[in-house]
Motif scaffolding. Structure first.
Motif, PDB file in Angstrom:
ATOM      1  N   ALA A 123       0.857  -1.187   0.000  1.00 39.62           N
ATOM      2  CA  ALA A 123       0.000   0.000   0.000  1.00 39.62           C
ATOM      3  C   ALA A 123       0.895   1.239   0.000  1.00 39.62           C
ATOM      4  CB  ALA A 123      -0.872   0.003   1.260  1.00 39.62           C
ATOM      5  N   PRO A 124       0.372   2.384  -0.441  1.00 41.85           N
ATOM      6  CA  PRO A 124       1.130   3.619  -0.266  1.00 41.85           C
ATOM      7  C   PRO A 124       1.496   3.781   1.218  1.00 41.85           C
ATOM      8  CG  PRO A 124      -0.754   4.000  -1.690  1.00 41.85           C
ATOM      9  CD  PRO A 124      -0.901   2.604  -1.126  1.00 41.85           C
ATOM     10  N   ASN A 125       2.735   4.111   1.475  1.00 45.71           N
ATOM     11  CA  ASN A 125       3.309   4.255   2.818  1.00 45.71           C
ATOM     12  C   ASN A 125       3.531   2.919   3.519  1.00 45.71           C
ATOM     13  OD1 ASN A 125       3.588   7.109   2.872  1.00 45.71           O
ATOM     14  ND2 ASN A 125       1.369   7.230   3.113  1.00 45.71           N
ATOM     15  N   GLY A 126       3.263   1.791   2.845  1.00 44.59           N
ATOM     16  CA  GLY A 126       3.537   0.483   3.423  1.00 44.59           C
ATOM     17  C   GLY A 126       5.039   0.259   3.559  1.00 44.59           C
ATOM     18  N   PHE A 127       5.391  -0.700   4.383  1.00 45.62           N
ATOM     19  CA  PHE A 127       6.790  -0.976   4.693  1.00 45.62           C
ATOM     20  C   PHE A 127       7.278  -2.254   4.025  1.00 45.62           C
ATOM     21  CE2 PHE A 127       5.404   1.731   8.125  1.00 45.62           C
ATOM     22  CZ  PHE A 127       6.484   2.580   8.313  1.00 45.62           C
ATOM     23  N   ALA A 128       8.511  -2.212   3.537  1.00 44.91           N
ATOM     24  CA  ALA A 128       9.208  -3.386   3.027  1.00 44.91           C
ATOM     25  C   ALA A 128      10.409  -3.621   3.922  1.00 44.91           C
ATOM     26  CB  ALA A 128       9.655  -3.171   1.589  1.00 44.91           C
ATOM     27  N   VAL A 129      10.533  -4.844   4.412  1.00 46.18           N
ATOM     28  CA  VAL A 129      11.680  -5.253   5.224  1.00 46.18           C
ATOM     29  C   VAL A 129      12.290  -6.433   4.498  1.00 46.18           C
ATOM     30  CG1 VAL A 129      12.440  -6.077   7.480  1.00 46.18           C
ATOM     31  CG2 VAL A 129      10.516  -4.474   7.332  1.00 46.18           C
ATOM     32  N   SER A 130      13.607  -6.385   4.283  1.00 47.05           N
ATOM     33  CA  SER A 130      14.223  -7.398   3.441  1.00 47.05           C
ATOM     34  C   SER A 130      15.654  -7.706   3.865  1.00 47.05           C
ATOM     35  CB  SER A 130      14.216  -6.910   1.982  1.00 47.05           C
ATOM     36  OG  SER A 130      14.874  -7.805   1.122  1.00 47.05           O
ATOM     37  N   GLY A 131      16.027  -8.940   3.658  1.00 47.50           N
ATOM     38  CA  GLY A 131      17.412  -9.346   3.868  1.00 47.50           C
ATOM     39  C   GLY A 131      18.300  -8.975   2.688  1.00 47.50           C
ATOM     40  N   LEU A 132      17.682  -8.600   1.575  1.00 48.28           N
ATOM     41  CA  LEU A 132      18.407  -8.169   0.380  1.00 48.28           C
ATOM     42  C   LEU A 132      18.064  -6.705   0.102  1.00 48.28           C
ATOM     43  CD1 LEU A 132      17.766 -11.245  -1.955  1.00 48.28           C
ATOM     44  CD2 LEU A 132      19.915 -10.644  -0.814  1.00 48.28           C
ATOM     45  N   PRO A 133      18.985  -5.942  -0.489  1.00 48.84           N
ATOM     46  CA  PRO A 133      18.691  -4.547  -0.816  1.00 48.84           C
ATOM     47  C   PRO A 133      17.676  -4.475  -1.952  1.00 48.84           C
ATOM     48  CG  PRO A 133      20.812  -5.188  -1.724  1.00 48.84           C
ATOM     49  CD  PRO A 133      20.334  -6.341  -0.888  1.00 48.84           C
ATOM     50  N   LEU A 134      16.750  -3.534  -1.852  1.00 45.88           N
ATOM     51  CA  LEU A 134      15.690  -3.396  -2.839  1.00 45.88           C
ATOM     52  C   LEU A 134      15.812  -2.049  -3.537  1.00 45.88           C
ATOM     53  CD1 LEU A 134      12.728  -4.684  -0.633  1.00 45.88           C
ATOM     54  CD2 LEU A 134      14.101  -6.005  -2.273  1.00 45.88           C
ATOM     55  N   GLU A 135      16.288  -2.056  -4.756  1.00 53.14           N
ATOM     56  CA  GLU A 135      16.407  -0.821  -5.530  1.00 53.14           C
ATOM     57  C   GLU A 135      15.184  -0.711  -6.417  1.00 53.14           C
ATOM     58  OE1 GLU A 135      19.643   1.002  -6.367  1.00 53.14           O
ATOM     59  OE2 GLU A 135      20.812   0.047  -4.797  1.00 53.14           O
ATOM     60  N   HIS A 136      14.309   0.242  -6.094  1.00 53.17           N
ATOM     61  CA  HIS A 136      13.094   0.453  -6.866  1.00 53.17           C
ATOM     62  C   HIS A 136      12.661   1.897  -6.666  1.00 53.17           C
ATOM     63  CE1 HIS A 136       8.918   0.108  -8.196  1.00 53.17           C
ATOM     64  NE2 HIS A 136       9.298  -0.978  -8.836  1.00 53.17           N
ATOM     65  N   PRO A 137      12.192   2.578  -7.731  1.00 48.95           N
ATOM     66  CA  PRO A 137      11.835   4.001  -7.581  1.00 48.95           C
ATOM     67  C   PRO A 137      10.681   4.261  -6.621  1.00 48.95           C
ATOM     68  CG  PRO A 137      11.279   3.183  -9.785  1.00 48.95           C
ATOM     69  CD  PRO A 137      12.065   2.101  -9.100  1.00 48.95           C
ATOM     70  N   GLU A 138       9.851   3.268  -6.319  1.00 48.58           N
ATOM     71  CA  GLU A 138       8.738   3.480  -5.394  1.00 48.58           C
ATOM     72  C   GLU A 138       9.091   3.116  -3.955  1.00 48.58           C
ATOM     73  OE1 GLU A 138       5.162   1.609  -6.814  1.00 48.58           O
ATOM     74  OE2 GLU A 138       5.365   2.527  -8.787  1.00 48.58           O
ATOM     75  N   LEU A 139      10.331   2.701  -3.715  1.00 44.18           N
ATOM     76  CA  LEU A 139      10.756   2.334  -2.360  1.00 44.18           C
ATOM     77  C   LEU A 139      11.832   3.301  -1.888  1.00 44.18           C
ATOM     78  CD1 LEU A 139      10.990  -1.548  -2.731  1.00 44.18           C
ATOM     79  CD2 LEU A 139       9.136  -0.216  -1.692  1.00 44.18           C
ATOM     80  N   THR A 140      11.575   3.928  -0.744  1.00 39.97           N
ATOM     81  CA  THR A 140      12.521   4.855  -0.142  1.00 39.97           C
ATOM     82  C   THR A 140      13.180   4.177   1.053  1.00 39.97           C
ATOM     83  OG1 THR A 140      11.163   6.737  -0.797  1.00 39.97           O
ATOM     84  CG2 THR A 140      12.762   7.113   0.972  1.00 39.97           C
ATOM     85  N   ALA A 141      14.507   4.118   1.041  1.00 42.00           N
ATOM     86  CA  ALA A 141      15.234   3.527   2.163  1.00 42.00           C
ATOM     87  C   ALA A 141      15.039   4.376   3.414  1.00 42.00           C
ATOM     88  CB  ALA A 141      16.716   3.416   1.828  1.00 42.00           C
TER      89      ALA A 141
END
Length: 159
Positions: A123-141
């Motif tokens: 969802a907008p403002n949803g969180f992604a937590v990952s063991g691998l780095p996620l490079e994507h324009p819709e994801l802000t570290a």
């Protein structure tokens, strides 16, 4: 660092990130997705943190402890790359992926599709937590909680 110490630090980082964002996730509607059920440790932790939330788990096959296994309607088996596509647009509050192998060549292939999947299910403002780095324009570290070394685990918010 021994592989045991590395494993412990990775799981500690995973737990500490999930604990740090739990209150923020509560403010977002939508399910929680667990990519990589494994033996069910993280799934069990997510159930504890989000007892009233639907949690959908994905893995090649069910190999989790019986007490840490989702109900059949919340367990998706098969190749995560393929099965996850059916959940694009589900507007998840949180997506967690611990599917790295530690083998650079295998993880490089996973990184060709995992960032798109994670961004696509949130969802907008949803969180992604990952063991691998996620490079994507819709994801802000996002900054990691104190005590977690950069590069140990990763935290993002969907824009």
């Amino acid at each position: 660092m021994s592989r045991l110490d590395s494993f412990i630090r990775r799981l500690t980082a995973q737990r500490d990130i999930l604990n740090a964002i739990a209150d923020l996730v509560e403010d977002i509607e939508g399910p929680v997705l667990e990519f990589g059920l494994g033996n069910g440790r993280t799934y069990d932790h997510l159930r504890e943190k989000f007892p009233d939330r639907r949690i959908i788990a994905f893995d090649w096959e069910v190999r989790s402890y019986s007490a840490s296994t989702p109900e059949p309607q919340d367990m998706v088996t098969g190749n995560i790359r393929d099965s996850g596509q059916a959940f694009l647009g589900i507007d998840a509050a949180l997506a967690h992926a611990d599917i790295g192998t530690g083998h650079d060549e295998i993880d490089a292939v996973t990184l060709t599709w995992l960032p798109q999947l994670m961004a696509g299910v949130l969802a907008p403002n949803g969180f992604a937590v990952s063991g691998l780095p996620l490079e994507h324009p819709e994801l802000t570290a996002l900054p990691l909680p104190e005590g977690i070394k950069e590069g140990r685990y990763f935290l993002y918010r969907r824009v």
